[in-house]
Design a protein around this motif. Structure first.
Motif, PDB file in Angstrom:
ATOM      1  N   ILE A  22      36.518  30.396  56.825  1.00  0.00           N
ATOM      2  CA  ILE A  22      37.639  31.335  56.679  1.00  0.00           C
ATOM      3  C   ILE A  22      38.443  31.029  55.421  1.00  0.00           C
ATOM      4  CG2 ILE A  22      39.813  32.088  57.701  1.00  0.00           C
ATOM      5  CD1 ILE A  22      38.544  31.689  60.454  1.00  0.00           C
ATOM      6  N   ILE A  23      38.780  29.755  55.202  1.00  0.00           N
ATOM      7  CA  ILE A  23      39.628  29.432  54.046  1.00  0.00           C
ATOM      8  C   ILE A  23      38.885  29.657  52.736  1.00  0.00           C
ATOM      9  CG2 ILE A  23      39.015  26.986  53.972  1.00  0.00           C
ATOM     10  CD1 ILE A  23      42.476  28.596  53.339  1.00  0.00           C
ATOM     11  N   TYR A  24      37.561  29.370  52.739  1.00  0.00           N
ATOM     12  CA  TYR A  24      36.752  29.595  51.530  1.00  0.00           C
ATOM     13  C   TYR A  24      36.734  31.082  51.181  1.00  0.00           C
ATOM     14  CZ  TYR A  24      32.835  29.279  48.232  1.00  0.00           C
ATOM     15  OH  TYR A  24      32.047  29.343  47.117  1.00  0.00           O
ATOM     16  N   ASP A  25      36.453  31.912  52.191  1.00  0.00           N
ATOM     17  CA  ASP A  25      36.393  33.350  51.941  1.00  0.00           C
ATOM     18  C   ASP A  25      37.752  33.930  51.593  1.00  0.00           C
ATOM     19  OD1 ASP A  25      33.725  33.232  52.412  1.00  0.00           O
ATOM     20  OD2 ASP A  25      33.805  34.070  54.449  1.00  0.00           O
ATOM     21  N   ALA A  26      38.826  33.291  52.049  1.00  0.00           N
ATOM     22  CA  ALA A  26      40.161  33.786  51.734  1.00  0.00           C
ATOM     23  C   ALA A  26      40.559  33.451  50.296  1.00  0.00           C
ATOM     24  CB  ALA A  26      41.179  33.195  52.707  1.00  0.00           C
ATOM     25  N   LEU A  27      40.148  32.279  49.811  1.00  0.00           N
ATOM     26  CA  LEU A  27      40.538  31.845  48.466  1.00  0.00           C
ATOM     27  C   LEU A  27      39.621  32.383  47.365  1.00  0.00           C
ATOM     28  CD1 LEU A  27      41.511  28.114  49.120  1.00  0.00           C
ATOM     29  CD2 LEU A  27      43.028  30.084  48.873  1.00  0.00           C
ATOM     30  N   ALA A  28      38.357  32.661  47.688  1.00  0.00           N
ATOM     31  CA  ALA A  28      37.393  33.065  46.666  1.00  0.00           C
ATOM     32  C   ALA A  28      37.833  34.302  45.891  1.00  0.00           C
ATOM     33  CB  ALA A  28      36.019  33.278  47.286  1.00  0.00           C
ATOM     34  N   PRO A  29      38.276  35.394  46.517  1.00  0.00           N
ATOM     35  CA  PRO A  29      38.697  36.563  45.740  1.00  0.00           C
ATOM     36  C   PRO A  29      39.859  36.261  44.796  1.00  0.00           C
ATOM     37  CG  PRO A  29      38.345  37.168  48.022  1.00  0.00           C
ATOM     38  CD  PRO A  29      38.320  35.671  47.972  1.00  0.00           C
ATOM     39  N   ALA A  30      40.811  35.446  45.262  1.00  0.00           N
ATOM     40  CA  ALA A  30      41.947  35.088  44.409  1.00  0.00           C
ATOM     41  C   ALA A  30      41.475  34.258  43.216  1.00  0.00           C
ATOM     42  CB  ALA A  30      42.997  34.331  45.206  1.00  0.00           C
ATOM     43  N   ALA A  31      40.512  33.347  43.455  1.00  0.00           N
ATOM     44  CA  ALA A  31      39.975  32.528  42.362  1.00  0.00           C
ATOM     45  C   ALA A  31      39.248  33.399  41.341  1.00  0.00           C
ATOM     46  CB  ALA A  31      39.039  31.462  42.925  1.00  0.00           C
ATOM     47  N   ALA A  32      38.521  34.406  41.811  1.00  0.00           N
ATOM     48  CA  ALA A  32      37.817  35.305  40.901  1.00  0.00           C
ATOM     49  C   ALA A  32      38.803  36.073  40.023  1.00  0.00           C
ATOM     50  CB  ALA A  32      36.941  36.264  41.695  1.00  0.00           C
ATOM     51  N   GLU A  33      39.895  36.541  40.620  1.00  0.00           N
ATOM     52  CA  GLU A  33      40.905  37.265  39.843  1.00  0.00           C
ATOM     53  C   GLU A  33      41.575  36.353  38.822  1.00  0.00           C
ATOM     54  OE1 GLU A  33      41.746  40.489  39.705  1.00  0.00           O
ATOM     55  OE2 GLU A  33      39.981  40.809  40.969  1.00  0.00           O
ATOM     56  N   LEU A  34      41.840  35.106  39.214  1.00  0.00           N
ATOM     57  CA  LEU A  34      42.456  34.169  38.282  1.00  0.00           C
ATOM     58  C   LEU A  34      41.502  33.847  37.124  1.00  0.00           C
ATOM     59  CD1 LEU A  34      44.295  31.702  40.694  1.00  0.00           C
ATOM     60  CD2 LEU A  34      45.335  33.260  39.046  1.00  0.00           C
ATOM     61  N   ALA A  35      40.214  33.700  37.419  1.00  0.00           N
ATOM     62  CA  ALA A  35      39.232  33.440  36.365  1.00  0.00           C
ATOM     63  C   ALA A  35      39.195  34.601  35.376  1.00  0.00           C
ATOM     64  CB  ALA A  35      37.856  33.215  36.981  1.00  0.00           C
ATOM     65  N   GLN A  36      39.245  35.842  35.880  1.00  0.00           N
ATOM     66  CA  GLN A  36      39.281  37.016  35.009  1.00  0.00           C
ATOM     67  C   GLN A  36      40.552  37.030  34.166  1.00  0.00           C
ATOM     68  OE1 GLN A  36      36.892  39.316  34.582  1.00  0.00           O
ATOM     69  NE2 GLN A  36      38.144  40.338  33.016  1.00  0.00           N
ATOM     70  N   LEU A  37      41.674  36.645  34.798  1.00  0.00           N
ATOM     71  CA  LEU A  37      42.932  36.597  34.075  1.00  0.00           C
ATOM     72  C   LEU A  37      42.878  35.593  32.932  1.00  0.00           C
ATOM     73  CD1 LEU A  37      45.903  37.360  33.722  1.00  0.00           C
ATOM     74  CD2 LEU A  37      46.467  35.643  35.455  1.00  0.00           C
ATOM     75  N   TYR A  38      42.311  34.423  33.200  1.00  0.00           N
ATOM     76  CA  TYR A  38      42.191  33.412  32.146  1.00  0.00           C
ATOM     77  C   TYR A  38      41.295  33.903  31.004  1.00  0.00           C
ATOM     78  CZ  TYR A  38      44.627  29.720  34.716  1.00  0.00           C
ATOM     79  OH  TYR A  38      45.581  28.954  35.348  1.00  0.00           O
ATOM     80  N   MET A  39      40.237  34.632  31.330  1.00  0.00           N
ATOM     81  CA  MET A  39      39.378  35.196  30.284  1.00  0.00           C
ATOM     82  C   MET A  39      40.174  36.162  29.401  1.00  0.00           C
ATOM     83  SD  MET A  39      35.907  35.918  32.495  1.00  0.00           S
ATOM     84  CE  MET A  39      35.176  36.871  31.177  1.00  0.00           C
ATOM     85  N   GLU A  40      40.984  36.997  30.022  1.00  0.00           N
ATOM     86  CA  GLU A  40      41.786  37.945  29.256  1.00  0.00           C
ATOM     87  C   GLU A  40      42.856  37.242  28.432  1.00  0.00           C
ATOM     88  OE1 GLU A  40      43.212  40.782  32.043  1.00  0.00           O
ATOM     89  OE2 GLU A  40      41.228  41.618  32.471  1.00  0.00           O
ATOM     90  N   LEU A  41      43.393  36.138  28.966  1.00  0.00           N
ATOM     91  CA  LEU A  41      44.362  35.358  28.198  1.00  0.00           C
ATOM     92  C   LEU A  41      43.714  34.759  26.961  1.00  0.00           C
ATOM     93  CD1 LEU A  41      46.365  33.510  31.015  1.00  0.00           C
ATOM     94  CD2 LEU A  41      47.232  35.266  29.449  1.00  0.00           C
ATOM     95  N   ASP A  42      42.470  34.293  27.097  1.00  0.00           N
ATOM     96  CA  ASP A  42      41.729  33.774  25.938  1.00  0.00           C
ATOM     97  C   ASP A  42      41.555  34.845  24.866  1.00  0.00           C
ATOM     98  OD1 ASP A  42      41.132  31.053  26.046  1.00  0.00           O
ATOM     99  OD2 ASP A  42      39.595  31.349  27.573  1.00  0.00           O
ATOM    100  N   ILE A  43      41.187  36.042  25.331  1.00  0.00           N
ATOM    101  CA  ILE A  43      40.999  37.137  24.378  1.00  0.00           C
ATOM    102  C   ILE A  43      42.312  37.466  23.676  1.00  0.00           C
ATOM    103  CG2 ILE A  43      40.435  39.588  24.170  1.00  0.00           C
ATOM    104  CD1 ILE A  43      38.458  39.188  26.510  1.00  0.00           C
ATOM    105  N   ASN A  44      43.390  37.587  24.427  1.00  0.00           N
ATOM    106  CA  ASN A  44      44.686  37.920  23.844  1.00  0.00           C
ATOM    107  C   ASN A  44      45.157  36.837  22.882  1.00  0.00           C
ATOM    108  OD1 ASN A  44      45.062  40.410  25.096  1.00  0.00           O
ATOM    109  ND2 ASN A  44      45.871  39.482  26.953  1.00  0.00           N
ATOM    110  N   LEU A  45      44.875  35.574  23.213  1.00  0.00           N
ATOM    111  CA  LEU A  45      45.264  34.483  22.332  1.00  0.00           C
ATOM    112  C   LEU A  45      44.506  34.578  21.008  1.00  0.00           C
ATOM    113  CD1 LEU A  45      46.973  31.911  22.112  1.00  0.00           C
ATOM    114  CD2 LEU A  45      44.995  30.630  22.957  1.00  0.00           C
ATOM    115  N   ALA A  46      43.201  34.878  21.083  1.00  0.00           N
ATOM    116  CA  ALA A  46      42.401  35.001  19.864  1.00  0.00           C
ATOM    117  C   ALA A  46      42.889  36.167  19.006  1.00  0.00           C
ATOM    118  CB  ALA A  46      40.931  35.184  20.220  1.00  0.00           C
TER     119      ALA A  46
END
Length: 359
Positions: free
Chosen positions: A29-53
């Motif tokens: 339950i906890i794994y499935d609850a955190l996984a979507p949030a982790a995926a969104e955060l990973a996408q956010l970090y990718m976009e932050l990298d792009i914006n920084l560049a």
């Protein structure tokens, strides 16, 4: 900065905050609850990298690079139209003038008569922007009927058309503007002003070349060929319209007597003996060899403005010929009748001559 923030890293860091008494295996339950949030955060970090560049000039592209360079007064050069020479004849090859605004076509492009150069010779402006306007030569067809016109030809490129400036070129000009501060008619100032003129591909500045207050600026066209007299005159008019007047009427400072000249072409004739693979003839490789040499000479001309003097090297030509399919070996290479390199003057550029291949 955020490159290491992958989905797995973020999810493991989040799971590490959960007590070990809770089932954290995939599918729990906890794994499935955190996984979507982790995926969104990973996408956010990718976009932050792009914006920084995109916020720094050395990594920004497109609109974001333009916004960065504009802060320092460096604007992207827009695409421009080619100026061409048109030749017009009545019956019997008698030179004939055409009305201003007359339109002509060649292939998919149209050209408009702008001004008279001489009897039967007119400045034509391509109606389509970009380097495409520099490429065609040959017979023109009038779009509207012109009485007495027997033949029309599209001839020399007077001022080359240019495509919109690339990101890399804009970035280089921006870096030069920052590192080589232009001020009051110094060398950097002349380079910045002249390179910004349509049709100019590079410039060398020779200060005090003929005594105090004199400046010579030698230009190459934006297609990296010798500039036409029309382009040289246009640059002269913008920089110092009353030649050597020193009155500061143009962009040149008061007291500077500026002479604009064009890079001088030096024809490079090549003779070489080739060893070819089986079933290959000289005729089959002639065109490819010429293309290879032409590309090498173009690369030299592109670097001309940043070099004190160019050297056409035999070894470089041989290496490019050896890369042509069907060529096994090369011997006896001569440039302009000599086995050595051709050393050019500081205002000279190499242009293609004859290529004689022996077997």
């Amino acid at each position: 900065m955020y490159e290491g923030q992958t989905f797995e890293v973020i999810l493991n860091r989040m799971l590490a905050r959960v007590p070990d008494s809770v089932d954290k295996r995939p599918g729990s339950i906890i794994y499935d609850a955190l996984a979507p949030a982790a995926a969104e955060l990973a996408q956010l970090y990718m976009e932050l990298d792009i914006n920084l560049a995109l916020s720094f000039a050395d990594t920004a592209t497109g609109e974001y690079l333009e916004r960065r360079t504009a802060e320092f007064g460096v604007q992207r050069k827009p695409a421009t139209k080619a100026w061409r020479k048109g030749l017009f004849y009545a019956s019997g090859d008698v030179p004939m003038d055409v009305p201003v605004g007359s339109r002509f076509s060649l292939g998919d492009l149209n050209y408009t008569a702008v001004s008279r150069i001489a009897a039967g010779q007119w400045l034509l402006e391509c109606e389509t922007v970009g380097v495409i306007g520099n490429q065609d030569f040959g017979l023109l067809l009038p779009i509207d009927y012109i009485e007495g016109l027997a033949r029309a030809e599209l001839a020399d490129v007077l001022v080359p058309g240019e495509d919109a400036e690339t990101d890399e070129s804009l970035r280089q000009r921006y870096t030069s503007a920052i590192n080589e501060q232009a001020f009051g008619g110094n060398v950097a100032d002349y380079k910045q002003e002249i390179n910004a003129i349509n049709g100019v591909g590079g410039v060398k500045v020779f200060p005090v070349w003929n005594g105090g207050g004199t400046v010579k600026c030698t230009i190459i066209a934006s297609d990296f060929n010798p500039p036409s007299p029309t382009l040289v005159d246009e640059v002269q008019t913008l920089i110092d319209p009353l030649v050597n007047s020193g009155q500061g009427i143009g962009l040149a400072p008061i007291g500077h007597q500026v002479t604009i000249t064009g890079a001088q072409p030096v024809t490079i004739d090549v003779v070489a003996t080739l060893t070819l693979s089986a079933d290959t003839t000289i005729g089959q490789v002639q065109s490819d060899v010429e293309d290879a040499i032409r590309a090498y000479l173009l690369s030299l001309r592109q670097a001309w403005a940043d070099e004190s003097a160019l050297i056409v090297r035999t070894a470089q030509i041989e290496s490019r010929i050896l890369a042509v399919p069907g060529v096994v070996d090369i011997t006896g290479t001569q440039l302009n009748g000599s086995a050595g390199n051709v050393v050019l003057g500081d205002d000279q550029i190499p242009v293609m001559g004859t290529v004689t291949l022996n077997e």
